[in-house]
Design an enzyme around this catalytic site. Structure first.
Site, PDB file in Angstrom:
ATOM      1  N   CYS A  84      -0.567   4.137   2.040  1.00  0.00           N
ATOM      2  CA  CYS A  84      -0.426   4.033   3.501  1.00  0.00           C
ATOM      3  C   CYS A  84       1.014   4.340   3.922  1.00  0.00           C
ATOM      4  CB  CYS A  84      -0.735   2.631   4.003  1.00  0.00           C
ATOM      5  SG  CYS A  84      -2.076   1.819   3.199  1.00  0.00           S
ATOM      6  N   ASP A  85       1.965   3.827   3.163  1.00  0.00           N
ATOM      7  CA  ASP A  85       3.344   3.807   3.648  1.00  0.00           C
ATOM      8  C   ASP A  85       4.311   4.700   2.879  1.00  0.00           C
ATOM      9  OD1 ASP A  85       2.507   1.874   5.460  1.00  0.00           O
ATOM     10  OD2 ASP A  85       2.939   0.237   4.086  1.00  0.00           O
ATOM     11  N   CYS A 132       0.826  -1.203   0.000  1.00  0.00           N
ATOM     12  CA  CYS A 132       0.000   0.000   0.000  1.00  0.00           C
ATOM     13  C   CYS A 132       0.862   1.255   0.000  1.00  0.00           C
ATOM     14  CB  CYS A 132      -0.941  -0.004   1.200  1.00  0.00           C
ATOM     15  SG  CYS A 132      -1.966   1.477   1.236  1.00  0.00           S
TER      16      CYS A 132
END
Ligand code: NDP
Length: 382
Positions: free
Chosen positions: A206-207, A203
């Site tokens: 997300c990261d 992701c």
């Protein structure tokens, strides 16, 4: 009216208005079986909840648990859209100010007549998290109750059906709408597993902004729309993004593929697969890629590996009680219905769709599942 116990209240949201719609305080089983339980909190789950709530079925949604295991697996509440940036293809949320667009598209007399009152300054466009929270709010507005936990077991052998949550709570329900979606795939390499959360991710949104990835070269695997989306997003932070594709063709749509081709920070590598993730004690330092056409390997320096190689449906908890296809997706048993192999159990969204997999199709089947559940209950006189 008792307030829901704190373990049911989401730690992510202020849900004080849920006290209007109590969640069963069930030591053992809920006193009265639910009319409809919806499992899953992506577009399918919320669309089903909105329709079921408006049909006065007082739906109970299991939106999933906000726990580390779900974060790693990619199965957090609000589904995959909550992990994306802008959603460009959900109808009703175009980029730009509506009045400016209409002024450019309509003759002045029509602009005057057609323009919706009160929207003068209104600009649309929407991000995935915004869209999901809007859907959630819309479901709650009509009386949906929410439990921020996973369903880990179902008993569909007898009616009413029984569900068990991760916290060990048991619930009974006359109908179930399964809308648990699908999660991102990994390659299955031992070195990939070793560096999960230390440079390996599925992701980018997300990261990708984490300090370990900033101004560093990164690798994205896959040639689909997700891979392009992830790679494009990562170029905001990375010094360079290598895209590894196992063929010499994109699976992505033309417009998305062009986006990757046009981005000077993305370097494409055709016929390449990941052989091993290399690193030190703490982090990823390079990716060994193999040439699947001519043989041989090459190490490219990278601080991160982002997988974008498709999805696996979240059907493990069904444990053979609902018929699945060979890829593990729930099988619909009737054309243009959301019926599954179990009467009164319906499926919606990506958990039953390995073909379209869009937010709009998920929301559409969520609506269908709620209507199917409503008609099933009415036919049974429940
Ligand atoms: P896709 O199935 O479309 O693409 C998966 C990609 O991963 C393919 O390029 C595939 O290669 C590759 N792949 C699969 N397994 C491996 C492996 N073991 N090793 C290396 N490569 C592998 O999945 P997506 O997640 O990209 O997209 C899913 C759906 O979501 C699609 O319908 C897509 O259109 C949609 N989507 C739309 C977006 C948008 O409109 N903005 C954004 C993201 C997704 P190969 O082609 O060789 O099989």
């Amino acid at each position: 009216m008792p307030a829901p116990s704190s373990r049911f209240a989401s730690d992510l949201y202020n849900l004080s208005y849920l006290t209007e719609q109590p969640i069963p305080d069930n030591e053992g089983l809920s006193p009265v079986p639910e009319h409809v339980v919806i499992i899953g909190s992506g577009p399918a789950g919320w669309a089903a909840a909105i329709y079921a709530a408006r049909a006065n079925l007082h739906p109970l949604v299991f939106e999933g648990a906000s726990i580390e295991a779900n974060r790693i697996a990619g199965t957090l509440p609000l589904g995959q859209l909550n992990l994306t940036t802008e959603v460009e293809n959900y109808p009703g949320f175009p980029k730009g100010v509506l009045k400016e667009y209409m002024a450019s598209a309509l003759p002045p007399d029509r602009l005057e007549a057609d323009f919706p009152v009160g929207l003068e300054e209104h600009a649309h466009a929407v991000t995935g998290p915004e869209l999901m929270n809007l859907m959630r709010q819309q479901a709650v507005n009509f009386g949906t109750r929410i439990i921020s936990d996973d369903v880990v077991e179902v008993n569909l052998k007898q009616q009413p059906y029984q569900l068990t949550s991760l916290e060990g709570q048991k619930f009974e329900t006359h109908t179930i709408i399964i809308a648990t979606g699908a999660r991102a795939n990994y390659l299955g390499l031992a070195s990939e597993d070793k560096y999960k959360n230390r440079g390996v991710s599925a992701c980018a949104v997300c990261d990708g902004a984490l300090p370990i990835f900033r101004n560093k070269p990164l690798v994205v695997v896959g040639g689909g729309d997700s891979a392009v989306e992830e790679a494009s997003y990562l170029t905001k932070y990375a010094s360079k993004v290598h895209m590894l594709m196992r063929r010499d063709k994109f699976r992505a749509s033309k417009i998305m593929a062009q986006r990757a081709l046009d981005n000077p920070k993305i370097q494409l590598h055709y016929f390449r697969e990941v052989d091993e993730v290399l690193g030190d004690e703490k982090k990823v330092t390079a990716i060994r890629m193999k040439n699947n056409k001519e043989g041989g390997t090459e190490d490219i320096p990278a601080s991160g590996l982002f997988l974008a190689i498709g999805h696996t449906p979240n059907t493990d908890f069904l444990k053979g009680q609902v018929e699945l296809n060979d890829k593990g997706y729930i099988k619909y048993t009737t054309l243009m219905r959301t019926y599954t192999s179990v009467e009164g159990v319906f499926a919606a969204g990506d958990v039953a769709d390995d073909y379209y997999r869009q937010a709009i199709t998920s929301a559409g089947t969520g609506c269908m599942a709620a209507l199917d559940a409503e008609r099933f209950l009415a036919a049974k006189g429940i």
